[in-house]
Design an enzyme around this catalytic site. Structure first.
Site: not given
Ligand SMILES: *Cc1c(COP(=O)(O)O)cnc(C)c1O
Length: 357
Positions: A35, A254
Site C-alpha cells: 500500500k 534559515y
Molecule cells: C499495513 C498493514 C500491514 C503491514 O504492516 P507492516 O508493519 O508494514 O508489516 C499488515 N496488515 C494490515 C491490515 C495493514 O494495514
C-alpha cells in the site's frame, strides 16, 4: 547534468528479504503489503518484482489495485480497507480483487449486490486495536453471513491487526492473540504484520501480511535477532553542489539555527524536504559524504541541506552524499527526526526518481 537526487532500489535485497520472511514462517502463505506506493518505494516496480515470489499482494484501496492490474499484475490483491462505496464492488469483482469486510455496512453492501462473479473475502476482526474491524462478539455472525452470501467465494479468511507487536513487553499482543484464538470461526486465519512475523511465531497462522520488513527494515523497538539479516531496499542519495568556508560566529541557513563555533567548512547538498528528506531533522543528524559521516548544520530547506564538513577529507562539488540506505540506517535518521522509518520512505515524493540499482 541532471539533479543528482535518487532513491535507488535494490531489488535483490527485496527478494532476499522475501526469502528470509518465508524462512521465519515456513508454513504460512505470504501476502506482501505494498500500500501507499509500496511504502514510497514505487508500487508497480515493487509489485512486479514481488509477484513471482508471493502468494498475494495487499493495498489499501481500489485505486491502488487498479494501478497494479493496469501494470499487468495478476496475483490476488487484497483491499485492506475493503470498498468505500457499493459502486466499487462490480469493479473489484471484475478485477478479481479480494475484499476486506471490516464492518456490517460493508457486509450489507456485498449482500445486496449482484455481481457477475463471486469475490474472496477477508473478515477483519477487532481484537484490541479499536480502530477498525467487527467486534469479537459479532465475528461468528458476520463469518456465517459471509458463508451464506452468494456473492462470496468459499472459505473467507478471518484476520486481525496488532497494535503493539513491535514491543515485546506490551501485554496487549498476547491478549489480542488470545481473543483471536478464542473465536470459534472456522477457516483460514491471519494476524502477523512484520512484527508478528519477526517476533510472535504463534501469530503466523495460515497467512502472514508483512510490509515494512520486505523493504529491509525492522519495526521492533529493540534490535531483534530475526531482523539482523534484512537488507534495506532504498538508498536515498544526492550530491554536494557547493562548498564554502565560514569564520567563527557566522550562521547557516534559515533562522540561523546553526552558528560556527570555529572556522568551518560547509557543504551544500541539493536535497531537501521537497525531495523527501525530513524537515525536522535537527543539527547533528548524520549524512554520508564520500562514505564519511558528517553532521547536518542548519535547517533543512525545500531543495537543499547544509552539512558541516570541517573534519572531513577534502569535500568538493560533485561528491556523492547518502542520506539513508545500506550504509546509513534509516532508523537512525528517523529517530533524529522524531518519526519512524515507515514515514520517511512513504513520504518520498514523485520528484525524487526511483532508480533500479
Ligand atoms: C499495513 C498493514 C500491514 C503491514 O504492516 P507492516 O508493519 O508494514 O508489516 C499488515 N496488515 C494490515 C491490515 C495493514 O494495514
Amino acid at each position: 547534468m541532471a539533479r543528482p537526487n535518487q532513491a535507488t532500489l535494490d531489488l535483490d535485497a527485496l527478494r532476499h528479504n522475501v526469502v528470509l520472511t518465508r524462512q521465519l514462517a515456513p508454513d504460512s502463505r505470504l501476502m506482501a503489503v505494498i500500500k501507499a506506493n509500496a511504502y514510497g518505494h514505487g508500487m508497480t516496480v515493487i509489485g512486479k518484482a514481488l509477484q513471482p515470489q508471493v502468494d498475494a499482494l495487499a493495498v489499501a484501496c481500489i485505486e491502488e489495485a487498479v494501478e497494479l492490474r493496469d501494470a499487468g499484475i495478476t496475483v490476488p490483491i487484497l483491499l485492506l480497507e475493503g470498498v468505500f462505496e457499493p459502486a466499487e464492488l462490480a469493479l473489484a469483482a471484475r478485477l478479481q480483487l479480494w475484499l476486506t469486510i471490516a464492518n456490517e455496512r460493508q457486509l450489507e453492501w456485498l449482500e445486496q449486490s449482484t455481481l457477475t462473479q463471486p469475490v474472496s473475502c477477508w473478515l477483519k476482526i477487532d481484537t484490541g486495536m479499536n480502530r477498525k474491524g467487527v467486534p469479537t462478539d459479532r465475528a461468528m455472525a458476520c463469518h456465517r453471513r459471509l458463508l451464506e452470501c452468494g456473492q462470496v467465494r468459499a472459505d473467507p479468511v478471518s484476520f486481525t491487526h496488532f497494535a503493539t507487536a513491535d514491543d515485546l513487553d506490551a501485554p496487549l499482543t498476547q491478549r489480542q492473540l488470545q481473543r483471536f484464538d478464542q473465536l470459534t470461526v472456522s477457516g483460514p486465519r491471519s494476524a502477523a504484520n512484520s512484527a508478528g512475523v519477526l517476533a510472535w511465531p504463534n501469530s503466523h497462522y495460515d497467512w502472514i501480511r508483512p510490509g515494512y520488513m520486505l523493504y529491509g527494515h525492522s519495526p521492533m523497538l529493540e534490535t531483534h535477532p530475526a531482523a539482523q539479516a534484512l537488507r534495506p531496499v532504498m538508498t536515498l542519495s544526492s550530491a554536494v553542489v557547493a562548498v564554502r568556508d565560514l569564520a567563527a560566529g557566522e550562521s547557516v541557513g534559515y533562522g540561523c539555527t546553526w552558528v560556527a563555533a570555529r572556522p568551518s567548512r560547509i557543504a551544500t547538498v541539493t536535497i531537501g524536504y521537497g525531495d523527501g528528506y525530513p524537515r525536522n531533522a535537527p543539527n547533528g543528524t548524520p549524512v554520508l559524504i564520500n562514505g564519511q559521516r558528517a553532521p547536518l548544520a542548519g535547517r533543512v530547506s525545500m531543495d537543499m541541506i547544509t552539512v558541516d564538513v570541517t573534519d572531513l577529507e577534502a569535500v568538493q562539488a560533485g561528491d556523492t552524499v547518502i542520506l539513508w540506505g545500506q550504509t546509513l540506517p534509516l532508523a537512525e535518521i528517523a529517530k533524529r527526526a522524531d518519526t519512524i522509518g515507515y514515514e520517511l520512505t512513504t513520504r518520498m515524493p514523485a520528484r525524487t526518481p526511483r532508480i533500479i540499482a
